[in-house]
Design a protein around this motif. Structure first.
Motif, PDB file in Angstrom:
ATOM      1  N   LEU A  35       0.832  -1.201   0.000  1.00 37.57           N
ATOM      2  CA  LEU A  35       0.000   0.000   0.000  1.00 37.57           C
ATOM      3  C   LEU A  35       0.871   1.256   0.000  1.00 37.57           C
ATOM      4  O   LEU A  35       0.547   2.240  -0.672  1.00 37.57           O
ATOM      5  CB  LEU A  35      -0.935   0.012   1.206  1.00 37.57           C
ATOM      6  N   GLU A  36       1.953   1.227   0.745  1.00 38.21           N
ATOM      7  CA  GLU A  36       2.870   2.368   0.768  1.00 38.21           C
ATOM      8  C   GLU A  36       3.487   2.574  -0.620  1.00 38.21           C
ATOM      9  O   GLU A  36       3.646   3.704  -1.078  1.00 38.21           O
ATOM     10  CB  GLU A  36       3.959   2.155   1.815  1.00 38.21           C
ATOM     11  N   HIS A  39       0.840   4.238  -2.793  1.00 38.42           N
ATOM     12  CA  HIS A  39       0.711   5.668  -2.492  1.00 38.42           C
ATOM     13  C   HIS A  39       1.920   6.445  -3.023  1.00 38.42           C
ATOM     14  O   HIS A  39       1.779   7.586  -3.480  1.00 38.42           O
ATOM     15  CB  HIS A  39       0.531   5.889  -0.992  1.00 38.42           C
ATOM     16  N   SER A  40       3.077   5.830  -2.978  1.00 34.45           N
ATOM     17  CA  SER A  40       4.276   6.469  -3.531  1.00 34.45           C
ATOM     18  C   SER A  40       4.145   6.642  -5.047  1.00 34.45           C
ATOM     19  O   SER A  40       4.486   7.697  -5.594  1.00 34.45           O
ATOM     20  CB  SER A  40       5.507   5.622  -3.200  1.00 34.45           C
ATOM     21  N   GLN A  42       1.383   6.867  -6.690  1.00 35.81           N
ATOM     22  CA  GLN A  42       0.344   7.876  -6.884  1.00 35.81           C
ATOM     23  C   GLN A  42       0.923   9.287  -6.741  1.00 35.81           C
ATOM     24  O   GLN A  42       0.682  10.156  -7.594  1.00 35.81           O
ATOM     25  CB  GLN A  42      -0.761   7.641  -5.849  1.00 35.81           C
ATOM     26  N   ARG A  43       1.709   9.520  -5.693  1.00 38.59           N
ATOM     27  CA  ARG A  43       2.331  10.839  -5.489  1.00 38.59           C
ATOM     28  C   ARG A  43       3.320  11.162  -6.610  1.00 38.59           C
ATOM     29  O   ARG A  43       3.342  12.274  -7.136  1.00 38.59           O
ATOM     30  CB  ARG A  43       3.062  10.881  -4.144  1.00 38.59           C
ATOM     31  N   TRP A 128      -7.151   2.371  -6.741  1.00 34.72           N
ATOM     32  CA  TRP A 128      -7.655   3.094  -5.573  1.00 34.72           C
ATOM     33  C   TRP A 128      -8.993   2.522  -5.108  1.00 34.72           C
ATOM     34  O   TRP A 128      -9.219   2.347  -3.909  1.00 34.72           O
ATOM     35  CB  TRP A 128      -7.777   4.583  -5.897  1.00 34.72           C
ATOM     36  N   ASN A 132      -9.679   0.713  -1.503  1.00 41.71           N
ATOM     37  CA  ASN A 132     -10.753   1.115  -0.589  1.00 41.71           C
ATOM     38  C   ASN A 132     -11.616  -0.076  -0.174  1.00 41.71           C
ATOM     39  O   ASN A 132     -11.961  -0.217   1.002  1.00 41.71           O
ATOM     40  CB  ASN A 132     -11.620   2.205  -1.210  1.00 41.71           C
TER      41      ASN A 132
END
Length: 169
Positions: A35-36, A39-40, A42-43, A128, A132
């Motif tokens: 998950l990290e 998110h990385s 995504q950023r 995403w 969720n």
């Protein structure tokens, strides 16, 4: 009803940041690392889009300034009949050509921007939604584990009814 209670309790634990059972958290370490990473990505995708936009703006601005300087040098060189005038004309011509070449970078940059944006809209948004849903299921699962832990602490194997309650959980 009890299942909803334990799910809500798990949600409250998660929201308030209370310490969860270390074994449950440790079992999710691999998932949390993934998950990290998501998110990385995504950023990084958003930062890449912003960098491409900024780069295109600066290329356009630099190209415009370079073209204006080239035109200025060519016009001043045509007025000056000395050797310096010829050099100004040649430099002005080279600057105008360079500005046109710089503008040619915009097409591949636009293509890259579209590709990254498509990746962001399709892959990241789809992932995403999946993340969720997974978080909801994980909360339900952890709530069920809390319920099982609570029931197992009260469990007396000699009583058949309590054993059935544990099996039901």
């Amino acid at each position: 009803m009890q299942q909803k209670y334990w799910k809500t309790k798990q949600t409250l634990i998660k929201v308030t940041g209370k310490k969860e059972d270390e074994h449950v958290v440790a079992s999710d370490a691999d998932l949390d690392a993934k998950l990290e990473l998501f998110h990385s990505i995504q950023r990084t995708c958003m930062e890449l889009l912003k960098a491409i936009e900024l780069y295109q703006k600066r290329i356009c601005f630099l190209s415009q300034e370079e073209n204006e300087l080239g035109k200025f040098l060519r016009s001043q060189g045509s007025q000056d009949k000395t050797r310096a005038g010829k050099m100004m004309q040649a430099t002005g011509k080279a600057l105008c050509f360079s500005s046109q070449q710089r503008l040619a970078l915009r097409t591949p940059l636009s293509r890259l921007y579209q590709e990254v944006e498509t990746f962001r809209y399709r892959a990241i948004s789809d992932t995403w939604l999946t993340v969720n849903r997974m978080e909801q299921y994980r909360t339900e699962y952890r709530g069920a584990l809390l319920w099982m832990k609570d029931v197992s602490q009260e469990l007396d194997p000699d009583l058949y009814k309590q054993m059935e309650k544990f099996r039901k959980v």
